[in-house]
Design a protein around this motif. Structure first.
Motif, short mmCIF file in Angstrom:
data_model
loop_
_atom_site.label_atom_id
_atom_site.label_comp_id
_atom_site.label_asym_id
_atom_site.label_seq_id
_atom_site.Cartn_x
_atom_site.Cartn_y
_atom_site.Cartn_z
N THR A 1 0.85 -1.24 -0.04
CA THR A 1 0.14 0.11 -0.23
C THR A 1 0.77 0.74 -0.06
N THR A 2 1.90 0.66 0.09
CA THR A 2 3.37 1.96 -0.24
C THR A 2 3.46 3.17 -1.72
N GLY A 3 2.52 2.28 -2.62
CA GLY A 3 2.72 3.30 -3.57
C GLY A 3 4.46 1.55 -4.58
N GLY A 4 4.40 2.34 -5.96
CA GLY A 4 5.28 1.88 -6.47
C GLY A 4 5.92 -0.13 -6.07
N ASP A 5 7.33 0.11 -5.64
CA ASP A 5 6.67 -1.39 -5.24
C ASP A 5 7.27 -2.43 -4.85
N GLY A 6 6.44 -1.12 -3.24
CA GLY A 6 6.02 -1.83 -2.16
C GLY A 6 6.88 -1.84 -1.59
N THR A 7 6.79 -1.82 0.35
CA THR A 7 8.27 -2.05 1.42
C THR A 7 8.42 -2.98 1.63
N ARG A 8 9.26 -4.26 1.74
CA ARG A 8 9.03 -5.11 2.56
C ARG A 8 9.06 -5.04 4.65
N THR A 9 8.86 -5.57 5.15
CA THR A 9 8.23 -5.21 6.59
C THR A 9 9.08 -6.11 7.63
N ASP A 10 9.66 -7.26 6.69
CA ASP A 10 10.63 -7.73 7.42
C ASP A 10 11.17 -8.33 6.25
#
Length: 338
Positions: free
Chosen positions: A148-157
């Motif tokens: 949901t962070t936009g672009g290719d996303g963000t890993r949370t782990d």
């Protein structure tokens, strides 16, 4: 130096384990990327949106059920060339919703949520479900990841190949081919272990560093490079290499001046057939590194420590293990003398 992934010669028709896997009991219900999906029987008609889903289905011996594919970065693995040639490629990149629906699939298997998800570029999952078409998203794109962070996303782990193995196992369960799924996972686990062992035998420098360059929106623009927690981060961590990029984003944009100051020992560049951006072409990447007044001063460029890797291996897919093998093999040929 140029390196590409090894031919994956053992994917198809792997021997089953001595103990037969459980058979699937239908109706089957699974939780997949935040949604429950149900199957009354194994789907007979599948359309894939993403190369990862396509190649896993082929590896499980299910190519006869795939009627359309889309979103390709690299040529299909050589052992699947013949079966893939008989299956329609709906689109090299994003297919239209109509093109997918026109194939009348019972299941759409997607690699990325940004193709089939809450804001899917192809469609939302609900749009398919309203037509009675099931959807399956590869867990590697949603487990330990916020899209949901936009672009290719963000890993949370940190990415782990366990999420790829989970996708293999769940697809094998959906289609009641658990023995093939178990054998495939076992093969990858063994190859992962061997690649790590090969790197450990090299006695590499303690603070060896690298950057993975996927592409750039323009030839001289700031590049898309691998963040800490994605598939390239997993490869570097397994082989004892420090990622000079500190972001947790999947593919953050980082300036060449910043990368040059970090002065990585190794630059891994993506090789792909896709031509969405000028720097998708690996030859354009190499030309830039050799001629740009900032980039050419980096130690990796001066020492020739540039490795080519399949772009698809840099994503969270079963090819990530091939990428790990590529990197381990390349390390034995590189020089890190200052």
């Amino acid at each position: 130096m140029k390196f590409t992934g090894k031919v994956l010669a053992t994917l198809c028709l792997l021997p089953a384990a001595n103990v037969l896997a459980d058979t699937t009991s239908y109706p089957l219900t699974l939780s997949n990327c935040g949604q429950e999906i149900s199957f009354q029987s194994a789907p007979d008609n599948i359309v894939t949106v993403g190369q990862s889903a396509t190649e896993i289905l082929y590896a499980l011996g299910l190519s006869d059920r795939v009627t359309g594919t889309s979103v390709w970065f690299n040529p299909v693995l050589p052992e699947f060339r013949d079966v893939n040639a008989d299956i329609e490629r709906i689109a090299d990149n994003d297919p239209s919703f109509e093109a997918v629906v026109n194939k009348k699939p019972e299941l759409v298997a997607a690699q990325y949520e940004w193709h089939v998800g809450p804001s899917g570029s192809v469609a939302t999952r609900e749009q398919f479900h309203d037509l009675g078409i099931a959807t399956y998203i590869m867990p590697a794109d949603c487990d330990t990841k916020d899209n949901t962070t936009g672009g290719d996303g963000t890993r949370t782990d940190a990415f782990s190949p366990d999420s790829v193995y989970k996708g293999i196992t769940e697809l094998a369960t959906i289609f009641d081919v658990q023995d093939a799924g178990d054998a495939l996972v076992a093969d990858f686990e063994a190859r992962e272990k061997e690649a790590v062992a090969r790197a450990e035998r090299l006695e590499l420098p303690e603070d060896l560093s690298a950057v993975f360059w996927f592409s750039s929106p323009e030839q001289v623009a700031d590049p898309y490079v691998a963040g800490q927690l994605g598939a390239p981060g997993y490869m570097m961590d397994k082989l004892g290499i420090r990622n000079v990029v500190e972001s947790d984003e999947e593919w953050p944009v980082v300036g060449w001046e910043t990368i040059a100051r970090a002065d990585p020992d190794i630059i891994v560049v993506a090789h792909m057939d896709r031509r969405r951006y000028p720097a998708d072409d690996v030859e354009k990447k190499l030309e830039f590194l050799e001629n740009d007044p900032v980039a050419r001063e980096m130690s990796a460029v001066k020492n020739g420590n540039i490795i080519e890797m399949d772009a698809h291996a840099m994503s969270a897919t079963m090819r990530t293990i091939l990428g790990l093998e590529t990197l381990a093999d390349a390390l034995s040929t590189l020089s890190f003398d200052q």
